[in-house]
Design a protein around this motif. Structure first.
Motif, PDB file in Angstrom:
ATOM      1  N   ARG A  13       0.813  -1.219   0.000  1.00  0.00           N
ATOM      2  CA  ARG A  13       0.000   0.000   0.000  1.00  0.00           C
ATOM      3  C   ARG A  13       0.848   1.271   0.000  1.00  0.00           C
ATOM      4  O   ARG A  13       0.533   2.243  -0.698  1.00  0.00           O
ATOM      5  N   GLU A  14       1.925   1.298   0.765  1.00  0.00           N
ATOM      6  CA  GLU A  14       2.751   2.503   0.851  1.00  0.00           C
ATOM      7  C   GLU A  14       3.301   2.899  -0.515  1.00  0.00           C
ATOM      8  O   GLU A  14       3.255   4.073  -0.901  1.00  0.00           O
ATOM      9  N   ALA A  19       2.889   6.314  -5.528  1.00  0.00           N
ATOM     10  CA  ALA A  19       2.636   6.513  -6.957  1.00  0.00           C
ATOM     11  C   ALA A  19       1.376   7.344  -7.170  1.00  0.00           C
ATOM     12  O   ALA A  19       1.352   8.245  -8.017  1.00  0.00           O
ATOM     13  N   LEU A  20       0.344   7.061  -6.399  1.00  0.00           N
ATOM     14  CA  LEU A  20      -0.909   7.819  -6.526  1.00  0.00           C
ATOM     15  C   LEU A  20      -0.720   9.302  -6.215  1.00  0.00           C
ATOM     16  O   LEU A  20      -1.367  10.155  -6.830  1.00  0.00           O
ATOM     17  N   PHE A  29      -6.458   4.691  -3.404  1.00  0.00           N
ATOM     18  CA  PHE A  29      -6.007   3.319  -3.188  1.00  0.00           C
ATOM     19  C   PHE A  29      -7.167   2.341  -3.356  1.00  0.00           C
ATOM     20  O   PHE A  29      -7.017   1.287  -3.972  1.00  0.00           O
ATOM     21  N   GLU A  30      -8.328   2.701  -2.821  1.00  0.00           N
ATOM     22  CA  GLU A  30      -9.495   1.825  -2.895  1.00  0.00           C
ATOM     23  C   GLU A  30      -9.935   1.564  -4.343  1.00  0.00           C
ATOM     24  O   GLU A  30     -10.438   0.496  -4.663  1.00  0.00           O
ATOM     25  N   ASP A  31      -9.731   2.543  -5.216  1.00  0.00           N
ATOM     26  CA  ASP A  31     -10.051   2.357  -6.637  1.00  0.00           C
ATOM     27  C   ASP A  31      -9.134   1.314  -7.264  1.00  0.00           C
ATOM     28  O   ASP A  31      -9.582   0.466  -8.044  1.00  0.00           O
ATOM     29  N   ILE A  32      -7.853   1.405  -6.921  1.00  0.00           N
ATOM     30  CA  ILE A  32      -6.889   0.434  -7.442  1.00  0.00           C
ATOM     31  C   ILE A  32      -7.213  -0.950  -6.889  1.00  0.00           C
ATOM     32  O   ILE A  32      -7.223  -1.946  -7.622  1.00  0.00           O
ATOM     33  N   GLU A  33      -7.488  -1.014  -5.596  1.00  0.00           N
ATOM     34  CA  GLU A  33      -7.830  -2.282  -4.948  1.00  0.00           C
ATOM     35  C   GLU A  33      -9.038  -2.932  -5.637  1.00  0.00           C
ATOM     36  O   GLU A  33      -9.013  -4.118  -5.974  1.00  0.00           O
ATOM     37  N   PHE A  67      -0.176   2.894 -15.773  1.00  0.00           N
ATOM     38  CA  PHE A  67      -0.529   4.211 -15.266  1.00  0.00           C
ATOM     39  C   PHE A  67      -0.031   4.479 -13.860  1.00  0.00           C
ATOM     40  O   PHE A  67      -0.193   5.595 -13.365  1.00  0.00           O
ATOM     41  N   LEU A  68       0.589   3.492 -13.203  1.00  0.00           N
ATOM     42  CA  LEU A  68       1.218   3.734 -11.895  1.00  0.00           C
ATOM     43  C   LEU A  68       2.503   2.927 -11.801  1.00  0.00           C
ATOM     44  O   LEU A  68       2.541   1.764 -12.207  1.00  0.00           O
ATOM     45  N   ALA A  69       3.514   3.546 -11.219  1.00  0.00           N
ATOM     46  CA  ALA A  69       4.760   2.842 -10.911  1.00  0.00           C
ATOM     47  C   ALA A  69       5.459   3.609  -9.796  1.00  0.00           C
ATOM     48  O   ALA A  69       5.389   4.837  -9.746  1.00  0.00           O
ATOM     49  N   ALA A  70       6.085   2.873  -8.918  1.00  0.00           N
ATOM     50  CA  ALA A  70       6.846   3.512  -7.831  1.00  0.00           C
ATOM     51  C   ALA A  70       7.887   2.534  -7.332  1.00  0.00           C
ATOM     52  O   ALA A  70       7.733   1.317  -7.448  1.00  0.00           O
ATOM     53  N   GLY A  71       8.947   3.076  -6.778  1.00  0.00           N
ATOM     54  CA  GLY A  71       9.975   2.237  -6.178  1.00  0.00           C
ATOM     55  C   GLY A  71      11.329   2.473  -6.812  1.00  0.00           C
ATOM     56  O   GLY A  71      11.662   3.574  -7.242  1.00  0.00           O
ATOM     57  N   ASP A  72      12.099   1.413  -6.920  1.00  0.00           N
ATOM     58  CA  ASP A  72      13.456   1.447  -7.440  1.00  0.00           C
ATOM     59  C   ASP A  72      13.435   1.457  -8.968  1.00  0.00           C
ATOM     60  O   ASP A  72      12.883   0.551  -9.601  1.00  0.00           O
ATOM     61  N   LEU A  73      14.025   2.488  -9.581  1.00  0.00           N
ATOM     62  CA  LEU A  73      13.974   2.647 -11.031  1.00  0.00           C
ATOM     63  C   LEU A  73      14.540   1.447 -11.774  1.00  0.00           C
ATOM     64  O   LEU A  73      13.935   0.967 -12.743  1.00  0.00           O
TER      65      LEU A  73
END
Length: 123
Positions: A13-14, A19-20, A29-33, A67-73
């Motif tokens: 979730r974090e 990313a959101l 988050f609830e939309d993605i879930e 449409f979403l990405a986060a973390g280590d490139l």
């Protein structure tokens, strides 16, 4: 690598919320879930990163849209190849990405090129 379910999404979730926060308020988050639960979205977790995609069905082609990405490139770039292989297996003709301008430079060597600019105006 394969897309995971909503219970795995909740464990990340974090990163999803990070990313959101950069996505301009289009989803919660609830939309993605809910999208992952119904199969509308695909959730791709890495060790330190996440990607969320959806398959768009146009009249003349199928497209895998990230449409979403986060973390280590570096990890995200490695994960991209798995997502693209999965999308080809579904018959997707294109992979598209909506994100910050830096992705244009980052993904140039992977064959991605800017084809449009997304603009918005708050009303």
């Amino acid at each position: 690598m394969r897309a995971m379910d909503a219970s795995t999404l909740r464990q990340h979730r974090e990163l999803v919320e990070r990313a959101l926060a950069q996505a301009g308020g289009t989803h919660r988050f609830e939309d993605i879930e809910q999208g992952v639960e119904t199969g509308r979205y695909q959730f791709w977790p890495g060790v330190r990163s996440i990607i969320v995609t959806e398959v768009l069905h146009y009249p003349a082609q199928r497209v895998c849209h990230c449409f979403l990405a986060a973390g280590d490139l570096e990890e995200i770039l490695a994960m991209r190849t798995w997502v693209e292989a999965w999308a080809r297996g579904l018959g997707c003709e294109k992979a598209t990405i909506c994100g910050r301008a830096g992705w244009t430079r980052t993904l140039k060597d992977a064959g991605y090129e800017a084809s449009a600019v997304y603009l918005e105006k708050k009303l």
